[in-house]
Scaffold this active site. Sequence first.
Site, PDB file in Angstrom:
ATOM      1  N   GLU A 122       3.588  -7.797   7.587  1.00  0.00           N
ATOM      2  CA  GLU A 122       2.335  -8.474   7.265  1.00  0.00           C
ATOM      3  C   GLU A 122       2.464  -9.631   6.289  1.00  0.00           C
ATOM      4  O   GLU A 122       1.773  -9.657   5.260  1.00  0.00           O
ATOM      5  CB  GLU A 122       1.308  -7.451   6.767  1.00  0.00           C
ATOM      6  CG  GLU A 122       1.016  -6.368   7.798  1.00  0.00           C
ATOM      7  CD  GLU A 122      -0.242  -5.579   7.513  1.00  0.00           C
ATOM      8  OE1 GLU A 122      -0.656  -5.527   6.347  1.00  0.00           O
ATOM      9  OE2 GLU A 122      -0.805  -5.020   8.468  1.00  0.00           O
ATOM     10  N   ASP A 160       0.816  -1.214   0.000  1.00  0.00           N
ATOM     11  CA  ASP A 160       0.000   0.000   0.000  1.00  0.00           C
ATOM     12  C   ASP A 160       0.857   1.274   0.000  1.00  0.00           C
ATOM     13  O   ASP A 160       0.730   2.119   0.866  1.00  0.00           O
ATOM     14  CB  ASP A 160      -0.901  -0.045   1.256  1.00  0.00           C
ATOM     15  CG  ASP A 160      -1.844   1.135   1.354  1.00  0.00           C
ATOM     16  OD1 ASP A 160      -2.412   1.539   0.316  1.00  0.00           O
ATOM     17  OD2 ASP A 160      -2.019   1.655   2.477  1.00  0.00           O
ATOM     18  N   GLU A 179       0.870  -0.826  14.120  1.00  0.00           N
ATOM     19  CA  GLU A 179      -0.051  -0.065  13.278  1.00  0.00           C
ATOM     20  C   GLU A 179      -1.431  -0.082  13.912  1.00  0.00           C
ATOM     21  O   GLU A 179      -1.907  -1.142  14.351  1.00  0.00           O
ATOM     22  CB  GLU A 179      -0.152  -0.651  11.857  1.00  0.00           C
ATOM     23  CG  GLU A 179       1.078  -0.429  11.006  1.00  0.00           C
ATOM     24  CD  GLU A 179       0.907  -0.861   9.552  1.00  0.00           C
ATOM     25  OE1 GLU A 179      -0.245  -0.860   9.054  1.00  0.00           O
ATOM     26  OE2 GLU A 179       1.912  -1.195   8.913  1.00  0.00           O
ATOM     27  N   TYR A 228      -6.514  -2.911  12.806  1.00  0.00           N
ATOM     28  CA  TYR A 228      -7.384  -1.792  12.401  1.00  0.00           C
ATOM     29  C   TYR A 228      -8.807  -1.963  12.900  1.00  0.00           C
ATOM     30  O   TYR A 228      -9.763  -1.804  12.146  1.00  0.00           O
ATOM     31  CB  TYR A 228      -7.323  -1.625  10.873  1.00  0.00           C
ATOM     32  CG  TYR A 228      -5.983  -1.045  10.470  1.00  0.00           C
ATOM     33  CD1 TYR A 228      -5.755   0.325  10.579  1.00  0.00           C
ATOM     34  CD2 TYR A 228      -4.942  -1.856  10.053  1.00  0.00           C
ATOM     35  CE1 TYR A 228      -4.522   0.866  10.265  1.00  0.00           C
ATOM     36  CE2 TYR A 228      -3.705  -1.324   9.732  1.00  0.00           C
ATOM     37  CZ  TYR A 228      -3.510   0.039   9.844  1.00  0.00           C
ATOM     38  OH  TYR A 228      -2.288   0.582   9.547  1.00  0.00           O
TER      39      TYR A 228
HETATM   40  C1  BDP Z   1      -1.317  -2.268   6.676  1.00  0.00           C
HETATM   41  C2  BDP Z   1       0.000  -2.064   5.965  1.00  0.00           C
HETATM   42  C3  BDP Z   1       0.294  -0.627   5.594  1.00  0.00           C
HETATM   43  C4  BDP Z   1      -0.959   0.025   5.066  1.00  0.00           C
HETATM   44  C5  BDP Z   1      -2.018   0.007   6.161  1.00  0.00           C
HETATM   45  C6  BDP Z   1      -3.315   0.686   5.726  1.00  0.00           C
HETATM   46  O1  BDP Z   1       1.068  -2.601   6.725  1.00  0.00           O
HETATM   47  O2  BDP Z   1       1.339  -0.572   4.656  1.00  0.00           O
HETATM   48  O3  BDP Z   1      -0.756   1.315   4.578  1.00  0.00           O
HETATM   49  O4  BDP Z   1      -2.310  -1.327   6.475  1.00  0.00           O
HETATM   50  O5  BDP Z   1      -4.148   0.006   5.147  1.00  0.00           O
HETATM   51  O6  BDP Z   1      -1.914  -3.385   6.163  1.00  0.00           O
HETATM   52  O7  BDP Z   1      -3.472   1.863   5.956  1.00  0.00           O
END
Ligand code: BDP
Length: 615
Positions: A424, A168, A518, A480
């Site tokens: 990931e 991404d 993240e 997330y």
């Molecule tokens: C994760 C990735 C990262 C993406 C992020 C996203 O590690 O590179 O930019 O999600 O979706 O899967 O914002």
Amino acid sequence: MKKTAALLYPRSTAARQAVSLDGMWKFRLDTQGSGIVDGWKDGIGPADTIPVPASFQDFFTDKNSREYTGDFWYETEFFVPPERKGKSVYIRFGSVTHRGTVFVNGAEIARHEGGFLPFAADIAKRANYGGSNRLVVKGNNELSETNLPVGRTTSLPDGRKAAKPYFDFFNYSGIQRPVRLLALPKTAITDLSLIPRLNGDKAELEYAVETLVETGEEMEARLSVLDEEGRIVVEAQGAKGVLAIPNPRLWKVRDAYLYRVWARLYRNGELLDEWYEDSGLRTVEIRGTELLLNGESVYLKGFGKHEDADLIGRGYSLAHIKRDFELMKWIGANSFRTSHYPYAEEVYLMADREGFLVIDEAPAVGLFDTTNNALDTVRGKKKVPFFDKETLPELLETHLKAVQDMIARDKNHPSVIAWSLFNEPEDTSETAIPYFKAVFDAALDSDPQKRPRTFAVIMFSRPDTSKGCQFSDFICLNRYYGWYVLGGCDIDIAEQALRSELDGWKAQHLNKPFMFTEYGADTDSGLHKLPSVQWSQEYQIEALEMNHRVFDAYDFIKGEQVWAFADFQTGEGIHRLDGNKKGIFTRQRQPKAAAFYLKNRRESLPENYKSRSNI
Ligand code: BDP
């Protein structure tokens, strides 16, 4: 990569000269794929000019240039003074993304695979001393499943190639980091390894100097350690040794103290080579669920970042590096991860100086292709887990080399506290196990300091399914909840889901520290909404608050790195509004509303938050 004096960070000293070749270079896209046949190695013909270093994509006003995939060529001229004859003369590239072939005066002198690490081309035999020299570089930015980062390259009906990243971020490429002409002694230092050790209030520095010596030469290596005032604190003779540092000042989080370690090489009292590294006295260790720096528990407060900015793409920019560190200091951060590739060397130098803790990441991103597999499944094909693919042995070779070369480059930085070996990966199949073992072993073997190793674990890998976590010294979760999973009005359910996942990890009794590497929410810096909706600035704060509430409830969570530091460019698509907008800062490095919330939280958490003594 074979050790050469030229791979060490380029510094001019009494024995070495490093001259910048950065500037406007000729540039040409090889749209017909004819550059080799047409002899562009001898000169690329009618061409544009663009700045080096920079990504080439965002200068032009047409889409074909921005989206270009294939070979691209650079050319410049440089002068080699006559007195360089008899020396080792190299051209050192901070990086050429993703691969490059170097020609000097028409002769091919180097090839390098991997777009985020330096390489050097020996030009001594090809140089025109006392005159002008033509330097041509053929770059290439195609993606594949055997190179890093992982993706694929397809052919469009009109014959053009198109890069399809499995990651991404925009596939920026070009000569993205500085280029230097190096004049080095023939008998030279090729490596210096430093291992700091602490014992009570005593500190030791173990060192090893490696040299390239012509056969039969009698050499003597000497080492001098200087404090920040430039006073010699200890000196030694011999290529290896352990030095006791009197009255040591430690390198601490956001309170860095750097010793300058000079390595010198002599023959009969004559200085042949000298080079230095700035080193810090600090140790890093994992004990139970704690990450210890100098024996003290530390809680990581920071970000996942990108090298990414307007116009220059992923190009090196000291101005951006400076601004980013100022913003990280302002917001009370103490760490960052170099997602998803090793950054420019100057970033680590600044982290050393500013006392930031760095999780240094290999460019191993995209080892996951559910989307392609999903299509295959629809087409009736069997889903092939990533680590079952036929391309794996070749990818592993590339991966091992990338890890070894990253560690060779970054091993002495006090700021680097851990290696992240994947981002990931699809680590849920049995076949992931030998691959992971090989990569984790390679990191341990390559690192004189034996730093902790980890990787960022994707959402789909759970306590009961991840096969990779057994190898990590500490666990990094990318999660997330409140965004891709149960976002917006469902945020309360997201909170429950996050808690229940963490309960699952807790039940595994791994006795390792966990970090969130993240978490976050895409946010439009212009959108306010009451009550909040996803993408609004208010929602970004709510998502962060929810995550933090949960982190605070689990003792084994020992760090939080928000995704992302700043908005960054990605490929276009319905999920991305001119890039990924999860930044706490905009791409122009100005704060979103969440930055003020985060500053408050970060400043209120002690560096040793959740240490045993603190619980
Ligand atoms: C994760 C990735 C990262 C993406 C992020 C996203 O590690 O590179 O930019 O999600 O979706 O899967 O914002």
